[in-house]
Structures are given as structure tokens and as C-alpha cells.
Write an enzyme that holds these catalytic residues in place. Structure first.
Site, PDB file in Angstrom:
ATOM      1  N   LYS B  81       0.868  -1.181   0.000  1.00  0.00           N
ATOM      2  CA  LYS B  81       0.000   0.000   0.000  1.00  0.00           C
ATOM      3  C   LYS B  81       0.908   1.235   0.000  1.00  0.00           C
ATOM      4  O   LYS B  81       1.970   1.227   0.660  1.00  0.00           O
ATOM      5  CB  LYS B  81      -0.873  -0.044   1.259  1.00  0.00           C
ATOM      6  N   SER B 156      -9.460   2.205   3.516  1.00  0.00           N
ATOM      7  CA  SER B 156      -8.570   2.943   2.632  1.00  0.00           C
ATOM      8  C   SER B 156      -7.634   2.038   1.825  1.00  0.00           C
ATOM      9  O   SER B 156      -6.977   2.510   0.914  1.00  0.00           O
ATOM     10  CB  SER B 156      -7.732   3.949   3.415  1.00  0.00           C
ATOM     11  N   SER B 180      -9.695  -0.284   7.625  1.00  0.00           N
ATOM     12  CA  SER B 180      -9.140  -0.132   6.278  1.00  0.00           C
ATOM     13  C   SER B 180      -8.498  -1.336   5.632  1.00  0.00           C
ATOM     14  O   SER B 180      -8.146  -1.257   4.466  1.00  0.00           O
ATOM     15  CB  SER B 180      -8.136   1.029   6.269  1.00  0.00           C
TER      16      SER B 180
END
Lengths: 482, 492, 95
Positions: B81, B156, B180
Site C-alpha cells: 500500500k 482505505s 481499512s
């Protein structure tokens, strides 16, 4: 209207650890810009703080030295504000639960009294970086080497009423820091910075007036001046019917005035809250006891001991314990000479003057403690008069040899042989019959003056080596003989 | 192995193929790169592709595989990420503020996974600064859900979830502050684990909310999650909040039976607010676990409702100060020709941060400000303790707590982006877990109208092993995790 | 408690954010609604409850006092917006 000035002091003491409080970057003064600012110090994305064990130990040492209640559980908090020298946009400090809580620090004053200062708290925090304002046109340069240097912020209650007390406190604090070895307390280099909170109130009033804060005063002399000028300023304002604005001010040494800090014009809401990247510091009794037993003899203990063991006045003792080096010097010389009071007088008098003249510290003294002891011994056993001793001292300063060697070489032995002295007195009396008659006819006062004449004559004859007390006794008895 | 089979295989299966030399790491990496080339234009899960360095790493991995020094993750392609600092590779947090930021250091998790032999393919898309539940606030544009390209992947860590779902890589790292990892895993039909707070180091992960953030694996299977967690876990001297606890062998216990384990079902989760179809799917999933010997127990988590308010004070408050360092002085976006210091700060920050980030900074700043600290921040911290105590009490009566990972399936792009409060409700089942610092696992539990639904299992502190064991057992009995998306959408 | 634009502007100032005049009403509205959401907490009885900063009962580890970081100025200043002679540059600050 008579005014009383009320002051509280906040001292930021840089701790002399090898690395920073939250990172492993070096903690040294004077490096090239930003070579000692690692990613953690710069607040780079993803970076996290890790606490330096030595900073904790130093804080606890300080707390023990002032008999403070220790915060066995202390917590770091974020103090939020924006400034270029504050990389993260917050300073990690301790607001709610400091590591050192209330304590007391008794300051020896010149008049022999002990002035008690209540320490509110002392806490750990990180220092910010430095800004350079005049090197780049229209710009400010930021050096973050200092960001992350461990600080111990020491806060007092508003117990000070005079500049003398404030300066005495700062000197004692400085001395304590040196003794504990936690800071070099170098005000010029910024290792010890003082903020002074000043307010005025009508004498006799119990309420506090509005205070201003004078920030970052970096010498004892400037502390005195800043207090004086700010007190004057506040008095002028109040007496002309105005009110004091609570604000932060800077002392300008060139103009000898204080002025409001522009950057602090807008009131800051620091939004303190517990630092989530750090956990509470827990210190237990075992940890504390270990530190306690390893503490050096503290200045106040040493001072008391000097007073009782060596029968020194509080003031003299306080001066002699100012640094460990000086205290050791004194003690070495005092023990060796077995004449501590005399030793104290010489160190605080002639030696101090000579060192000051040439800007030397005690550890740079050309006269060692042993050498001085040699001199003191000869004064104590009456070999030397004080006057002659000064000549010998000069010789020691020039490193001509030991006191005995110098006395020998310069032939400075004090004449104490009664017979020899008597002979000289008789000679002088015989040489000056007129003065003798005058003496015998004079009243007590005039006699005292005339004695001086005869003393001078004998001193001349003996090349200054006559023992003054013995000479005086002999003279008076002979002059009174009719 | 066929191309598609390759990219949808689990890391565990791939590791076997690599070790038997059925395939090479270079071939595997090339297959992933091809998959990305084919579909990333639409899905937009990968924001930075490190083709050259990945192939070099794959070559090196192949050598290790030949000389016998390979581990279970050697040669397996992996994505990070874009919140994990990767040395010399852009790390942007999907924000204009960090568009030009190239860290000279690796996050601890990144270096540990590299040491474990993974091949870093690139960085995945996310909500800006991890603030969001749909991956719609990224400076790189939205990521689309491979199961329906008109829908969000969740957030997210939406890019990571979509990438794994789409077969771009078998593994990706994610971070989870309020859900997330778990919510996008649920919406994309993959496995996602948020470890116990402190299990994995946060050093080098761009901070959102320091007391809530945790990094975790996003994978196709629980088995893979265990492998990744093994490599990621362990105390880090550089992170004061990482726990100095032994790391158990997460793979060893996977196949243990779950008979006798008690699963707590919170009354508060299954109330009128939950979509009945989701509730049904969860109950079906729980029945599978009951068949394997687990017992269901009713429990209470009385402060569930207050979780959202608590989270939306604490997280923005911590974030507001974590983001103060983005001031245009030492790195990141700086506005043109700043007139003075205030201008530098205000314009750099207002230009660099997107709307949602600015909103949260405002709320967080407010919650900490003088006069409001007690009523907001301190109060929230107190309720946080009550929430944590709710879980503690519940765990006296059960070993694992179960529920949905999200209130529904993936919603259409744009459906909730105008209503922040509706968006915040996406995390109602996940954020209390962060507040209490507990581990949470999301696994595929079925489909509603072709869209994935996730089952969340919550465990005791540092008891990831039980979650993994139960999750793995579920995946032995079901096939939801093996389904693959067709990557279509009405408006494609 | 409804928020007015002035409240939002003062908070923005603290956070060094500049809110466009045209956006102010919208920002105020959303801000207000978020505060309404969190006002729910008022009803919870928290008498005697210790605030929780960190989910576990851990305490701070201490690091040995050693220099472990060398000079990395070049690497760390690589993406700095404005640098001269090793200093970071900002518009002149007057004290």
C-alpha cells in the site's frame, strides 16, 4: 506607590547525553547545519521516537538532588504549534504528568541566609532547531541539529523578589548541574537558557499582577539587567495608569530593553494531549535507589560539611563548592596545610583574583593545590607574614618552585627571632631620639600614629621581614620604658 | 500452470510450484506484470509499478530457490500500500502533498518482507492519507472493484484489496486504522487481517492515527495471511509501541480443530440497522463453523453505537497533529512563491491536502483545542476504555467474536462521497476493534447479487493464532475465497 | 451545538489551513454535522473512568545512549523544496 516585583524562573537545561532524546543522532554543539539531524529529528514521514535512557536517569538525578517528589509514572505530551525550527509541528514534552514533581532548592545568599526556592516541577522535553535570520536575503535558514536535544525544563514558584535572588538561584542551579554531570550549563552556548516571568504588585498586596515572560536570557549579567529594565518598564506603565499586557518579550542586550516577540503575538492554543507514539515512563524504587546511591556528594551537603569540618562561613563554603573541581582544590589544600580558613581566604582572594585576571579556570591554575598548601603552611607557622606571602605567591604563580624553595631563593623568611628583632628595635629607637620624646609626651591617639613611624623604620631595616605582631609588642614595651 | 491459474493461485500453492521448479519467480512476476498491464488501466489498483527492480529481485529469488536457501515466501510477488515507505520508490499516501516524496528508507515491514524473499511489484492505491472507506479520495483517481467496476473496492486499502482480487499479485500489505484492511477485503472478496495493535511495527508507515494504525496482510487465503503475518510480526526497537512479545508460529497451528471454541455473537451487531441479507450470509457462515464444532454464544458489546463517535474524535485528533509536519519546509509539496511563513504553511497545506483530509484535520484540531479537550478528546478516551472493557468482559464468555466486516456489499462509486457521515458508518463493525487494539480477520463469506460479503472474526489481544485457525478451517469447508471476478461493469 | 463560520476559521488558523470563502459554508456545515455525531458521547456515563491513550498496559522501553545515526544530510535533503549550504530555507521570519 511602592511596588514589589514578583518573579518565577523557567530554566531549560540541555542534558549532556551522547545522543538525542528520541533518536540516535549525535548531541554535540557546533556541527555543520543539519548533519546531526536524522530522519526522526526531521520528522520525516513514518518516523517514530524512542526514549534515551540516560535522559531519564539525569532527570531522576536532578529530582533526587532537590529532594523532589518523583513522578513514578510520567507521560509525554504533544505541544502543538507551527514554527520552522519545530519539524513535526509539535514538541514532545511533559505537560500533565512530569517526571519530577515539587521540590525545594535552598540558595545560600551573600548575607549568610538561605533563600528557599520552591521548585514546582521539572520535566523532560525535546529542544527545537535553530533559525538563522540574516544569512539569506528575504529568507530564514533552519538548522535542525539541535532538534531533539534532551532538555530538562525546571520551573519555580513565583518566589523571587530581587534580581540578586534570581541570579543566586541560577548560579546554584548551574553548579548543581555540573556536580551531577547532567549538563555543562554553558549559558553562552545555550545549554542553560532562562525564561523570567515578571510581574509587579503594590507592596503588601497578596494578589499577583499580570506577568510578562522574558525569554531565553543567556547570561547571569543579562538576567540582572533584564529584570531591572523590565521592572522599570512595568512600573512606568502602571504608574501612568496603564495595564500590563500578558506577553512574551525578548531582552535586547545592545539596547538594554525588552520588546514583545512578534512571532508570539497571536495567542497559541497548544492543544496538549498524551503523545501516542510513546508509552508512560514507569520508574520503580529499585531504579531510584540505584541512582540515589550513585549520586556524587551534592553541593548543599558539601557546603554544610565544609562549614562544620572546616569552620567556614556559609557564604565562603558556598563559593568554594561552586564546582567539584574548586571544592576538591580547596579540600586538598586545606587538609595538606591543616589551615582551612586561611586556605579559603587565599583561594577566594589572591588566587581568584589572579585567575580572573588571566581568564583561567581553577583547573588551569598554575598553582596547584599542593603548592598553595605549601604556602599556607608557612603562613600558619609564622615563617611568612601576609605581605611576604604575596611575594611567594607570585613566585608560585610563575612556577619558580615550591613555597619553601622560593622563600629560600628570595631570602624571605620572616624575622621572628625575638633577639634579632629586639636589636633592630633598639637601633631604631636609638637613631630617632626626637620621635621617642614626642611619643612619650603624646596622648594615646597620637601615640598610635607615631608607632606607625617606628614600625616603618624597623620594617625598612628588616627588609619587610619583621613579624608585625612581635614587632608591635616589642616596640610598645620599649617605647613606654622611660 | 495456466496464466490465469497462476495469478489467482495462493502464495502457499505458488511456493510449492516454485520449489518444485514447475515455475520460476521470474515467470510468476512476469505473469503479474502482464495482469497489471491488462487490467490496471480500468481497475487502477496499482499506482507505481517497479517492473525492472521486481524482475531483478525475482532473478535473485530464483537463485535462492535453486540453492535450497528459500523460505515459504521466496520469489512470491507482493504489493505495498502506498503508505509504506519504500526506499528510493515514490511513497505518496495518494496525496498531492507527497506526490514527489521518495523516502531514503524502508519501513520495517518492507524490509522484513524483503528479507523473507518476496518480490516487490509496486505500490497500491488508497484513500488519501488513509482517510476513507472507498478509495475515492486518491490523487491518482478512484480504484474500481473488480467484481463490479462501477463500485468502490472499499478503503482505505482499496487498491491492495482490488489488486489481490484481480490477480495482480497474491499478496499485498495494507493498513487498518478503523477498518481499512477488513472492510475492503470484505467488499473485494479477499482475506484481510488487522493484527493486534503492537504486533507489527509501525516504523516507516506514514502515520494516520498513532494509537490505532496497524499494518497487516491482504491475501487470497488465511494460510497466506499467516505466512505474511509471520514475516511481518515482532518487536521493533524503533517503534516504542510495538510489543516485546514472542511471535508464535502462526502456520503451525492453522490446521488444529476448532471444536469447542466459543464464538460470541454481539446482539448490538445484529439489530435493525444491519441489512437482513448480510445478516443471513453471516449466519450461514457461522453455521459452517458450528458444523466444525464451534459453539455460538450471545454476548453484549453495549458501547457499539458510541464507537463511531469515539473513533471520529480520536482518529482525527491524532491525525491532525501527525499531519502538522507537512508544512512545505523539509519535504513534500510547497506552494509557489510563498509571501511569508504563514502563507507558506497555509497555501502548501491547503493545496497539498484533499478535502476529506482537511475536514478531519479541522475536526481533530477542534477536539483538542482549549475549552473542548475535556468534552471531546478526553471524553472519547474514556469511552474508548469502556469499549475495550466491553470486549474484555465478552471474552470471558467466548474465544472469538463474529459479525459482518461491513454493513453491506460494495456501493456504487460516488454514492456516499457527498455524505461523510454515511461513509463513516461503513466502519461501524470494524472501528471498535481498533479502539480496543484487538486483532480482526475478514474472510469471504459469500455473495449477495454477485457481490462479496465478508465475515469478521475478532480475537483476544495477541491471539491471532485462534483467528487464523478458525478462518483457515472455514476456508477448508467453503469455496468463497476461490471465486474470481470477471471484471465487468455496466458502464465499462 | 451549531458551529458558525468564525469557529471554523479560527480552527483553520490553528491548523494552518486556508478555507476558500466560497467553500466556507459547506465546510462549516459538514463540520457541524460531524460535531453533532460526536456529541452523542455526552450521554455516556464516564465517571471515574481513566482515559485510554494506548490499548495495552505497556510502558516505555528505554534506549541505550549511543550515537547510531551518521550524517545523512544529502539523502534527507534530496527532495527538500529549498535548501542552501545545508540549511532549509523558509520565508524570512521576524521575531
Amino acid at each position: 506607590m511602592s511596588w514589589e516585583v514578583v518573579m518565577g524562573l523557567e530554566v531549560h537545561l540541555q542534558l549532556a547525553t551522547k545522543s538525542k532524546i528520541f533518536s540516535g543522532a549525535a548531541n554535540q554543539f557546533g556541527a555543520e547545519p543539519n548533519v546531526q539531524a536524522c530522519a526522526v529529528d526531521l520528522g520525516m514521514p513514518g518516523m517514530l521516537p524512542v526514549l534515551n535512557s540516560e535522559a531519564v536517569r539525569y532527570a531522576v538525578m536532578f529530582g533526587l538532588a532537590i529532594d523532589a517528589r518523583l513522578g513514578k509514572r510520567s507521560v509525554f505530551d504533544r505541544k502543538n504549534y507551527f514554527y520552522p525550527d519545530l519539524p513535526k509541528g509539535y514538541q514532545v514534552s511533559q505537560f500533565f504528568e512530569p517526571i519530577v514533581c515539587e521540590g525545594q532548592f535552598d540558595i545560600p545568599m551573600e548575607d549568610g541566609s538561605l533563600f528557599p526556592v520552591r521548585i514546582t516541577r521539572a520535566h523532560l522535553e525535546e529542544d527545537a532547531g535553530k533559525s538563522v535570520h540574516d544569512a539569506y536575503t528575504g529568507q530564514t535558514g533552519v538548522d535542525l541539529n539541535r532538534a531533539g536535544t534532551p532538555l530538562l525544563e525546571i520551573v519555580t514558584e513565583p518566589d523571587f523578589r530581587t534580581a540578586a535572588q534570581a541570579v543566586a538561584y541560577l548560579k546554584a542551579l548551574h553548579s548543581l548541574a555540573i556536580y551531577l554531570g547532567i549538563s555543562d550549563g554553558n549559558m553562552a552556548e545555550g545549554s542553560m537558557r532562562c525564561d523570567i516571568n515578571v510581574s509587579l504588585r503594590p507592596t503588601g498586596s497578596e494578589d499577583f499582577g499580570t506577568r510578562t515572560e522574558i525569554k531565553n536570557v543567556n547570561s547571569f549579567k543579562f538576567v540582572e539587567k533584564a529584570i531591572a529594565i523590565e521592572t522599570e518598564r512595568q512600573q512606568d506603565v502602571l504608574e501612568s495608569g496603564g495595564t500590563i499586557t500578558q506577553e512574551t518579550r525578548l531582552y535586547d542586550a545592545d539596547k538594554n530593553e525588552t520588546r514583545a516577540m512578534r512571532s508570539k503575538e497571536v495567542a497559541n492554543d497548544y492543544r496538549y494531549f498524551p503523545e501516542p507514539d510513546l508509552l508512560p515512563i514507569i520508574i520503580d524504587d529499585e531504579y531510584i535507589d540505584a541512582i540515589k546511591s550513585a549520586l556524587p556528594e551534592l553541593p548543599r551537603i558539601k557546603r554544610s560539611r565544609f562549614m562544620s569540618e572546616y569552620e567556614l562561613s556559609q557564604y565562603d563554603a558556598a563559593l568554594l563548592v561552586d564546582t567539584p573541581t574548586l571544592a576538591n582544590y580547596f579540600e586538598t589544600a586545606a587538609i595538606k596545610s591543616a589551615a582551612p580558613k586561611l586556605t579559603a581566604n587565599w583561594i577566594l582572594g589572591d588566587l581568584a583574583a589572579a585567575l580572573n585576571r588571566e581568564n583561567l579556570d581553577i583547573d588551569e591554575s598554575p598553582v596547584s593545590a599542593e603548592a598553595l598548601a605549601g604556602l599556607i603552611t608557612r603562613i600558619a607557622d609564622s615563617t611568612l607574614s601576609s605581605k611576604l606571602a604575596k611575594q611567594v605567591f607570585e613566585g608560585l604563580w610563575q612556577q619558580e618552585g615550591t613555597a619553601d624553595a622560593i622563600i629560600e631563593a628570595r631570602g624571605l623568611k620572616q624575622v621572628t627571632d625575638t633577639g634579632a628583632l629586639e636589636a633592630m628595635v633598639d637601633q631604631v629607637i636609638a637613631d630617632h631620639p626626637e620621635q621617642v620624646t614626642q611619643y612619650r609626651a603624646a596622648d594615646e591617639n597620637k601615640q598610635k600614629k607615631l608607632t606607625g613611624f617606628f614600625v616603618g623604620q624597623v620594617m625598612k631595616a628588616s627588609k619587610g621581614q619583621a613579624n608585625p605582631q612581635l614587632l608591635n609588642t616589642l616596640l610598645i614595651s620599649k617605647l613606654r620604658e622611660s | 500452470m495456466a496464466q490465469e491459474a497462476l495469478t489467482y493461485a495462493s502464495a502457499t500453492e505458488l511456493s510449492i510450484s516454485l520449489k518444485t521448479a514447475e515455475i520460476s519467480s521470474v515467470e510468476l512476476t512476469e505473469a503479474c506484470i502482464d495482469a497489471i498491464a491488462a487490467h490496471n488501466g480500468t481497475v487502477n489498483a496499482v499506482v507505481t509499478l517497479c517492473e525492472e527492480s521486481a524482475l531483478a529481485e525475482a532473478k535473485a529469488a530464483d537463485l535462492k530457490l535453486r540453492d535450497g536457501s528459500a523460505g515459504p515466501l521466496t520469489g512470491i510477488p507482493l504489493l505495498h500500500k502506498d503508505i509504506f515507505c519504500t526506499r528510493n520508490v515514490a511513497t505518496t499516501c495518494a496525496s498531492k502533498m507527497l506526490a514527489n516524496f521518495v523516502p531514503p528508507y524502508d519501513a520495517t515491514v518492507v524490509s522484513r518482507l524483503r528479507t523473507a524473499g518476496t518480490v516487490m511489484l509496486g505500490k497500491t492505491n488508497m484513500d488519501e492519507f488513509a482517510m476513507g472507506s472507498s478509495t475515492e479520495t486518491s490523487v491518482f483517481g478512484v480504484t474500481r472493484n473488480p467484481w463490479d467496476l462501477n463500485c468502490v473496492p472499499g478503503g482505505s486499502s482499496g487498491g491492495a484489496a482490488a489488486a489481490v482480487a484481480a490477480g495482480f499479485a497474491p499478496l499485498s500489505t495494507g493498513t487498518d486504522t478503523g477498518g481499512s484492511i477488513r472492510q475492503p477485503a470484505s467488499l473485494c472478496g479477499i482475506t484481510g487481517l488487522k493484527p493486534t495493535y503492537g504486533r507489527v511495527s509501525r516504523l516507516g508507515i506514514i502515520a494516520f492515527a498513532s494509537s490505532l494504525d496497524q499494518a497487516g496482510p491482504m491475501t487470497r487465503t488465511v494460510e497466506d495471511a499467516a505466512l505474511m503475518l509471520q514475516a511481518m510480526s515482532g518487536v521493533d526497537a524503533g517503534d516504542s509501541t510495538s510489543a516485546d512479545l514472542d511471535v508464535p508460529d502462526f502456520t503451525a497451528g492453522l490446521n488444529q480443530p476448532i471444536a469447542g471454541l466459543k464464538i460470541g455473537i454481539p446482539r448490538e451487531y445484529f439489530n435493525h440497522n444491519l441489512d437482513q441479507r448480510v445478516a443471513n450470509k453471516i449466519h450461514e457462515a457461522l453455521n459452517e463453523l458450528v458444523k466444525e464444532g464451534a459453539e455460538l454464544v450471545d454476548i453484549d458489546l453495549p458501547h457499539t453505537e458510541q464507537g463511531i463517535a469515539t473513533y471520529y474524535i480520536i482518529a482525527p485528533a491524532e491525525a491532525s497533529t501527525n499531519l502538522s509536519r507537512y508544512d512545505g519546509v523539509r519535504f513534500g509539496h510547497r506552494c509557489d512563491s510563498p509571501q511569508n511563513l504563514t502563507d507558506l504553511y497555509e497555501r502548501s497545506r491547503s493545496e497539498g491536502f484533499g478535502e476529506e483530509v482537511q475536514r478531519r484535520i479541522l475536526v481533530g484540531t477542534y477536539a483538542l483545542s482549549a475549552g473542548f479537550y475535556d468534552a471531546y478528546f478526553k471524553k472519547a478516551q474514556q469511552v474508548r476504555r469502556l469499549i475495550s472493557e466491553d470486549f474484555q468482559k465478552a471474552f470471558e464468555r467466548c474465544d472469538v467474536i463474529a459479525g459482518p466486516a461491513a454493513p453491506g456489499t460494495a456501493f456504487p462509486l460516488g454514492a456516499k462521497s457527498d455524505d461523510p457521515l454515511a461513509m463513516y458508518l461503513e466502519d461501524i463493525y470494524t472501528l471498535s476493534v481498533n479502539l480496543a487494539g484487538l486483532p480482526g480477520l475478514s474472510i469471504p463469506a459469500g455473495f449477495i447479487d454477485g457481490m462479496p460479503v465478508g465475515l469478521q472474526l475478532i480475537g483476544r489481544s495477541f491471539d491471532e493464532a485462534t483467528l487464523l485457525k478458525m478462518g483457515h478451517r472455514f476456508q477448508l469447508c467453503t469455496n468463497h475465497h476461490r471465486a474470481t471476478p470477471t471484471m465487468t461493469g455496466v458502464n465499462q | 451545538m451549531p458551529t458558525i463560520p468564525a469557529d471554523v476559521l479560527s480552527v483553520a488558523q490553528l491548523a494552518r489551513l486556508r478555507i476558500d470563502e466560497t467553500a466556507l459554508d459547506d465546510v462549516t456545515d459538514r463540520f457541524s454535522r460531524t460535531l453533532e455525531l460526536v456529541a452523542q458521547l455526552e450521554e455516556v456515563d464516564t465517571e471515574g473512568v481513566t482515559p485510554m491513550s494506548n490499548p495495552h498496559d505497556m510502558h516505555q522501553r528505554l534506549r541505550a545512549d549511543m550515537v547510531t545515526e551518521s550524517n545523512q544530510r544529502e539523502a534527507l535533503q534530496k527532495t527538500a523544496p529549498a535548501v542552501a549550504d545545508g540549511f532549509f530555507l523558509v520565508p524570512k521570519v521576524i521575531d
